[in-house]
Design a protein around this motif. Structure first.
Motif, PDB file in Angstrom:
ATOM      1  N   GLU A 104      24.330   1.013   7.840  1.00 16.75           N
ATOM      2  CA  GLU A 104      23.456   1.682   8.719  1.00 16.75           C
ATOM      3  C   GLU A 104      22.236   0.856   8.989  1.00 16.75           C
ATOM      4  O   GLU A 104      21.455   0.293   8.140  1.00 16.75           O
ATOM      5  CB  GLU A 104      23.133   2.915   7.771  1.00 16.75           C
ATOM      6  N   LEU A 105      22.126   0.751  10.484  1.00 13.64           N
ATOM      7  CA  LEU A 105      20.994  -0.002  10.768  1.00 13.64           C
ATOM      8  C   LEU A 105      19.565   1.026  10.852  1.00 13.64           C
ATOM      9  O   LEU A 105      19.735   1.973  11.644  1.00 13.64           O
ATOM     10  CB  LEU A 105      21.237  -0.618  12.047  1.00 13.64           C
ATOM     11  N   MET A 106      18.608   0.566  10.428  1.00 14.73           N
ATOM     12  CA  MET A 106      17.229   1.289  10.828  1.00 14.73           C
ATOM     13  C   MET A 106      17.172   0.912  12.365  1.00 14.73           C
ATOM     14  O   MET A 106      17.940  -0.012  12.929  1.00 14.73           O
ATOM     15  CB  MET A 106      16.123   0.524   9.906  1.00 14.73           C
ATOM     16  N   PRO A 107      16.492   1.991  12.975  1.00 20.27           N
ATOM     17  CA  PRO A 107      16.657   1.873  14.412  1.00 20.27           C
ATOM     18  C   PRO A 107      16.564   0.704  15.232  1.00 20.27           C
ATOM     19  O   PRO A 107      15.544  -0.267  14.817  1.00 20.27           O
ATOM     20  CB  PRO A 107      15.397   2.986  14.965  1.00 20.27           C
ATOM     21  N   ILE A 108      17.512   0.357  16.044  1.00 20.57           N
ATOM     22  CA  ILE A 108      17.302  -0.877  16.728  1.00 20.57           C
ATOM     23  C   ILE A 108      17.135  -0.729  18.513  1.00 20.57           C
ATOM     24  O   ILE A 108      17.165  -1.593  19.291  1.00 20.57           O
ATOM     25  CB  ILE A 108      18.804  -1.714  16.647  1.00 20.57           C
ATOM     26  N   MET A 109      16.843   0.643  18.737  1.00 18.97           N
ATOM     27  CA  MET A 109      16.326   0.803  19.891  1.00 18.97           C
ATOM     28  C   MET A 109      15.034   0.265  20.130  1.00 18.97           C
ATOM     29  O   MET A 109      14.143   0.243  19.214  1.00 18.97           O
ATOM     30  CB  MET A 109      16.325   2.315  20.255  1.00 18.97           C
ATOM     31  N   GLU A 110      14.702  -0.374  21.324  1.00 13.76           N
ATOM     32  CA  GLU A 110      13.464  -1.181  21.569  1.00 13.76           C
ATOM     33  C   GLU A 110      12.242  -0.128  21.311  1.00 13.76           C
ATOM     34  O   GLU A 110      12.175   0.923  21.536  1.00 13.76           O
ATOM     35  CB  GLU A 110      13.347  -1.447  23.051  1.00 13.76           C
ATOM     36  N   TYR A 141      25.816   0.975   3.448  1.00 19.57           N
ATOM     37  CA  TYR A 141      24.890  -0.107   3.187  1.00 19.57           C
ATOM     38  C   TYR A 141      23.737  -0.012   4.287  1.00 19.57           C
ATOM     39  O   TYR A 141      23.942  -0.527   5.367  1.00 19.57           O
ATOM     40  CB  TYR A 141      25.318  -1.459   2.924  1.00 19.57           C
ATOM     41  N   GLU A 142      22.524   0.464   3.787  1.00 15.90           N
ATOM     42  CA  GLU A 142      21.263   0.557   4.634  1.00 15.90           C
ATOM     43  C   GLU A 142      20.444  -0.751   4.913  1.00 15.90           C
ATOM     44  O   GLU A 142      20.169  -1.144   3.997  1.00 15.90           O
ATOM     45  CB  GLU A 142      20.365   1.835   4.488  1.00 15.90           C
ATOM     46  N   LEU A 143      20.183  -1.051   5.937  1.00 11.53           N
ATOM     47  CA  LEU A 143      19.429  -2.166   6.211  1.00 11.53           C
ATOM     48  C   LEU A 143      18.558  -2.240   7.346  1.00 11.53           C
ATOM     49  O   LEU A 143      18.826  -1.494   8.386  1.00 11.53           O
ATOM     50  CB  LEU A 143      20.213  -3.412   6.328  1.00 11.53           C
ATOM     51  N   HIS A 144      17.542  -3.212   7.304  1.00 15.98           N
ATOM     52  CA  HIS A 144      16.549  -3.508   8.594  1.00 15.98           C
ATOM     53  C   HIS A 144      17.055  -4.805   8.872  1.00 15.98           C
ATOM     54  O   HIS A 144      16.867  -5.792   8.267  1.00 15.98           O
ATOM     55  CB  HIS A 144      15.263  -3.358   8.000  1.00 15.98           C
ATOM     56  N   VAL A 145      17.303  -4.722  10.265  1.00 15.55           N
ATOM     57  CA  VAL A 145      18.073  -6.082  10.859  1.00 15.55           C
ATOM     58  C   VAL A 145      17.232  -7.463  10.519  1.00 15.55           C
ATOM     59  O   VAL A 145      17.485  -8.521  10.267  1.00 15.55           O
ATOM     60  CB  VAL A 145      18.529  -6.028  12.152  1.00 15.55           C
ATOM     61  N   GLY A 146      15.880  -7.168  10.865  1.00 14.70           N
ATOM     62  CA  GLY A 146      14.829  -8.200  10.912  1.00 14.70           C
ATOM     63  C   GLY A 146      14.726  -8.809   9.748  1.00 14.70           C
ATOM     64  O   GLY A 146      13.918  -9.646   9.570  1.00 14.70           O
ATOM     65  N   HIS A 166      15.327   3.234   2.406  1.00 14.16           N
ATOM     66  CA  HIS A 166      14.144   2.378   2.472  1.00 14.16           C
ATOM     67  C   HIS A 166      13.072   3.208   2.095  1.00 14.16           C
ATOM     68  O   HIS A 166      11.956   2.511   1.615  1.00 14.16           O
ATOM     69  CB  HIS A 166      14.125   1.923   3.957  1.00 14.16           C
ATOM     70  N   ASP A 167      12.884   4.412   2.280  1.00 13.59           N
ATOM     71  CA  ASP A 167      11.617   5.201   2.137  1.00 13.59           C
ATOM     72  C   ASP A 167      11.268   5.466   0.584  1.00 13.59           C
ATOM     73  O   ASP A 167      10.132   5.449   0.147  1.00 13.59           O
ATOM     74  CB  ASP A 167      11.778   6.596   2.584  1.00 13.59           C
ATOM     75  N   GLU A 168      12.202   5.000  -0.101  1.00 11.51           N
ATOM     76  CA  GLU A 168      12.066   5.134  -1.728  1.00 11.51           C
ATOM     77  C   GLU A 168      11.594   3.480  -2.462  1.00 11.51           C
ATOM     78  O   GLU A 168      11.121   3.413  -3.408  1.00 11.51           O
ATOM     79  CB  GLU A 168      13.243   5.383  -2.622  1.00 11.51           C
ATOM     80  N   VAL A 169      11.425   2.622  -1.467  1.00 15.69           N
ATOM     81  CA  VAL A 169      11.053   1.486  -2.037  1.00 15.69           C
ATOM     82  C   VAL A 169      10.044   0.736  -1.438  1.00 15.69           C
ATOM     83  O   VAL A 169       9.776  -0.479  -1.089  1.00 15.69           O
ATOM     84  CB  VAL A 169      12.269   0.397  -2.122  1.00 15.69           C
ATOM     85  N   VAL A 170       9.109   1.673  -0.847  1.00 16.79           N
ATOM     86  CA  VAL A 170       7.887   1.077  -0.123  1.00 16.79           C
ATOM     87  C   VAL A 170       6.582   1.945  -0.405  1.00 16.79           C
ATOM     88  O   VAL A 170       6.740   2.945  -1.146  1.00 16.79           O
ATOM     89  CB  VAL A 170       8.106   1.058   1.419  1.00 16.79           C
TER      90      VAL A 170
END
Length: 742
Positions: free
Chosen positions: A302-308, A259-264, A542-546
């Motif tokens: 799977e988290l989209m990048p959480i590095m600052e 499950y891919e997600l964007h944390v924010g 995410h790339d397929e829905v933006v």
């Protein structure tokens, strides 16, 4: 060291050479330790010098008591204090500033800090724990607590660490250069975690914009850009059972559903009209996300990048701190606790990781010491035209090692279960997205980026040794051979490759009006031609829905009912197709709106039965996928798949068998037209009852509930190369999965 002599009597002995004085004043001294701090006088005593611009007076006290040993005298040079002492002993400086007094050990009284082996491994590009070596390390030296700073800037003329603790004055804490590594270091006593800092670097052509620490373990909250001194990671890890069993869970013959997600933007605190008031912390996210993912049956998130990263609109794909979790959701400890909670609940955590490029922000890695240090100097190699970013020079051993250490940092210190490596295709080819004349051939005259290839192979080999069981996943969109083949057999060594071809073809097919799908029939079947050339993940990301591509359900043709039926059929097709699964958040309940990183998902849609139905189907698909070995244990083997019907373009019907290693099959039949088909005959390998274990058109998914009453009995009529067959009612825009009984 019990008495100090009058400055006038020994003035020449106390003052450094004029060129040293001038270099200190102008903050250009390459070796401040040669001038400042204690220096033996050859007769058992020592001269102590301190350069403290703005200080009113300086006393010297014993390190282990408050005994006054003497004073450092002001000189003709503003801010330079010095005195001679008859004896040597450890000391502290008591500095009187305007309105404040500070007592601390002298940073220039400490010898070289980093070990020669650390420096050697760094220069070699093979330091496996660089995040515990460079950067800001909270530690004690000679029993004195403080922070050791170390930064690589080989072409700098001078480097200072600056922060609130020295009013951002680069004259106060210039660092020691360790030859020949190009690493600068200093230990600042009594400094504590939480301090903001940057590096002031004097380059060949002057002072550069203040630089954040490339090795920072924590950062300020964007839009602020300073690094922060981080406490040593202190997570109450309770995931030993998960970590010990992880290699088994991650075998290619096990289910992997991500499950891919964007944390924010997964879920936020909103006001009465639905506007985001604040983003959730890691703890709040864990409380909400973990039960949700568990309910839906995904094995991993799977988290989209959480590095600052400085710009939230980059979604994290332009990170500047490759070792620091973003401050947007809490501290590094908070992030570690989140990973631990996922593991305790039986959920793996994969991070998106970006070694291909970095943003050109002035406070970042770009021209870090006044030269192209982390990036290629030639823009034909070092500038990414698509993203306006800079490309890591992975042929430089220190940069190679820097990125290697970043990967290991997440995998080892934060117990991360895998890295999805972003934009691998752009790393592999020097002419990626470039026209003739815009790129530089490799040393052999070819288009392959040999340095990046060496890096990826080394990375995957090292991860296999240092983080056993961790997954390495390539987002690679070309026909590069052997992405998921072992390095010893000439491959890149990844665990999996994203199947971008399957994604493109299947989405192109499903967006066609069913009236025209007959003309695109091979787009769904073509993926099986190469399905076993790599170990694949099927990604609906995410790339397929933006960016105007529409949400997944809004790609579907037809009226509202047909859109939902198409979506359910497509997801069922995906889950029964060879390959591991990845689905982006919101797709699991049919969000109509394209994903927006500034808003949370449209959770209110779950009050409607059609959206509930899609969500329930995804949960059931995950359970089916995990429970039936035929759907996962031969994903990368051709004997795990058998076509029964692949050529019925007229009816847009497909049928195939998935076989487990022990010879247990599942029959999958898909009808991609809105026409129910009664008594459609399909050959099957076994006689008897075939139980309907899933019908994407079932009423509980808000479908029309057209099917086979739970199962069918085979007839002794050979068909499709099989000795018997079943006559099935195929639901409109539906997928059936059947299991032989007995």
């Amino acid at each position: 060291m019990s008495s100090s002599k009058d400055l006038g009597a020994v003035k020449q002995a106390l003052l450094p050479e004029q060129q040293d004085i001038e270099a200190l004043i102008s903050a250009q001294h390459r070796d401040p330790f040669a001038v400042l701090g204690p220096h033996p006088d050859g007769q058992g005593g020592q001269v102590i010098r301190a350069f403290l611009p703005g200080a009113l007076s300086v006393k010297v006290v014993a390190r282990d008591s408050d005994d006054l040993l003497g004073s450092l005298h002001g000189t003709d040079v503003a801010g330079l204090f010095a005195a001679h002492f008859d004896h040597t002993q450890p000391y502290r400086l008591r500095i009187n500033w305007a309105g404040a007094e500070q007592t601390s050990e002298d940073p220039y009284s400490f010898g070289p800090l980093l070990g020669e082996m650390d420096l050697y491994l760094f220069a070699e590009g093979n330091h496996r724990d660089l995040s515990s070596c460079l950067g800001a390390q909270v530690m004690s030296v000679d029993g004195v607590p403080g922070v050791r700073f170390a930064v690589w800037a080989p072409n700098a003329r001078r480097v200072s660490v600056v922060g609130d603790f020295n009013i951002w004055d680069g004259r106060r804490h210039p660092m020691r250069l360790r030859h020949p590594s190009g690493v600068w270091e200093i230990f600042i006593p009594r400094l504590e975690a939480g301090e903001a800092y940057k590096y002031e670097i004097l380059g060949e052509h002057g002072i550069l914009p203040l630089k954040a620490d490339p090795m920072a373990l924590a950062t300020q909250l964007p839009p602020d850009t300073a690094s922060k001194v981080a406490s040593p990671l202190a997570v109450d890890w309770q995931d030993s059972a998960w970590m010990e069993g992880r290699a088994e869970y991650h075998r290619p013959d096990k289910p992997l559903s991500i499950y891919e997600l964007h944390v924010g933007s997964w879920q936020c605190e909103v006001d009465d009209v639905g506007d985001v008031e604040r983003q959730y912390s890691w703890q709040e996210l864990a409380e909400r996300l973990i039960p949700y993912v568990t309910q839906l049956g995904f094995t991993h998130i799977e988290l989209m990048p959480i590095m600052e990263h400085p710009f939230g609109g980059s979604w994290g794909y332009q990170p500047l701190s490759q070792f620091a979790p973003t401050a947007r959701y809490g501290s590094p400890d908070d992030f570690g606790a989140f990973v631990n909670a996922c593991h305790v609940a039986g959920i793996g955590v994969i991070l998106d990781w970006v070694p291909a490029h970095f943003p050109n922000d002035a406070h970042g890695l770009a021209q870090f010491d006044g030269t192209a240090l982390y990036e290629y100097a030639d823009p034909r190699e070092g500038f990414h035209q698509d993203w306006n970013t800079l490309i890591y020079n992975l042929g430089r051993t220190e940069v190679h090692g820097f990125m290697l250490a970043s990967a290991l940092h997440w995998l080892k210190h934060f117990h991360i279960d895998g890295l999805r490596v972003d934009a691998v295709a752009s790393m592999l080819y020097r002419d990626y997205s470039r026209k003739a004349g815009e790129w530089v051939p490799n040393r052999l005259g070819g288009r392959e980026n040999l340095e990046a290839i060496d890096f990826l192979r080394h990375l995957n080999d090292v991860v296999a040794l240092e983080a056993p069981g961790a997954l390495m996943i390539a987002e690679e969109s070309t026909a590069w051979p052997g992405v998921s083949q072992s390095t010893e057999h000439g491959g890149l060594g990844f665990s999996y490759k994203w199947n971008m071809g399957w994604m493109h073809d299947s989405l192109h097919y499903i967006q066609q009006d069913p009236l025209y799908r007959a003309h695109h029939h091979n787009e769904l079947s073509f993926g099986l031609v190469y399905a076993w050339s790599e170990r694949f993940i099927l990604p609906i990301s995410h790339d397929e829905v933006v960016h105007g591509k529409h949400s997944l359900i809004d790609k579907m043709p037809g009226d509202r009912w047909q859109k939902f039926a198409n979506l359910r059929a497509y997801l069922s097709f995906m889950w029964t197709h060879p390959g591991k699964k990845l689905l982006f958040m919101g797709c699991e309940f049919g969000q109509w709106r394209e994903w927006n990183h500034d808003q949370q998902l449209d959770w209110y849609l779950l009050q409607y039965p059609e959206h509930q139905g899609v969500q329930k189907l995804v949960g059931d698909l995950n359970r089916l996928y995990r429970d039936f070995a035929a759907l996962h244990d031969q994903d990368d083997a051709p004997q795990g798949f058998q076509w029964l019907i692949g050529d019925d373009a007229t009816n847009s019907v497909y049928a195939w068998l998935r076989w487990s290693k022990d010879g247990s099959p599942l029959l999958v039949v898909a009808n991609f037209t809105p026409v129910p088909r009664e008594g459609y005959r399909i050959g099957v390998p076994f006689a008897g009852t075939w139980h309907e274990v899933l019908n994407s058109d079932a009423g509980l998914y808000a479908g029309s509930n057209y099917g086979n009453g739970g199962g069918v009995v085979s007839d002794d009529l050979p068909s499709h190369g099989q000795g018997c067959s079943v006559a099935l009612n195929l639901p409109p825009l539906g997928v059936l999965v059947l299991q032989p009984m007995g």
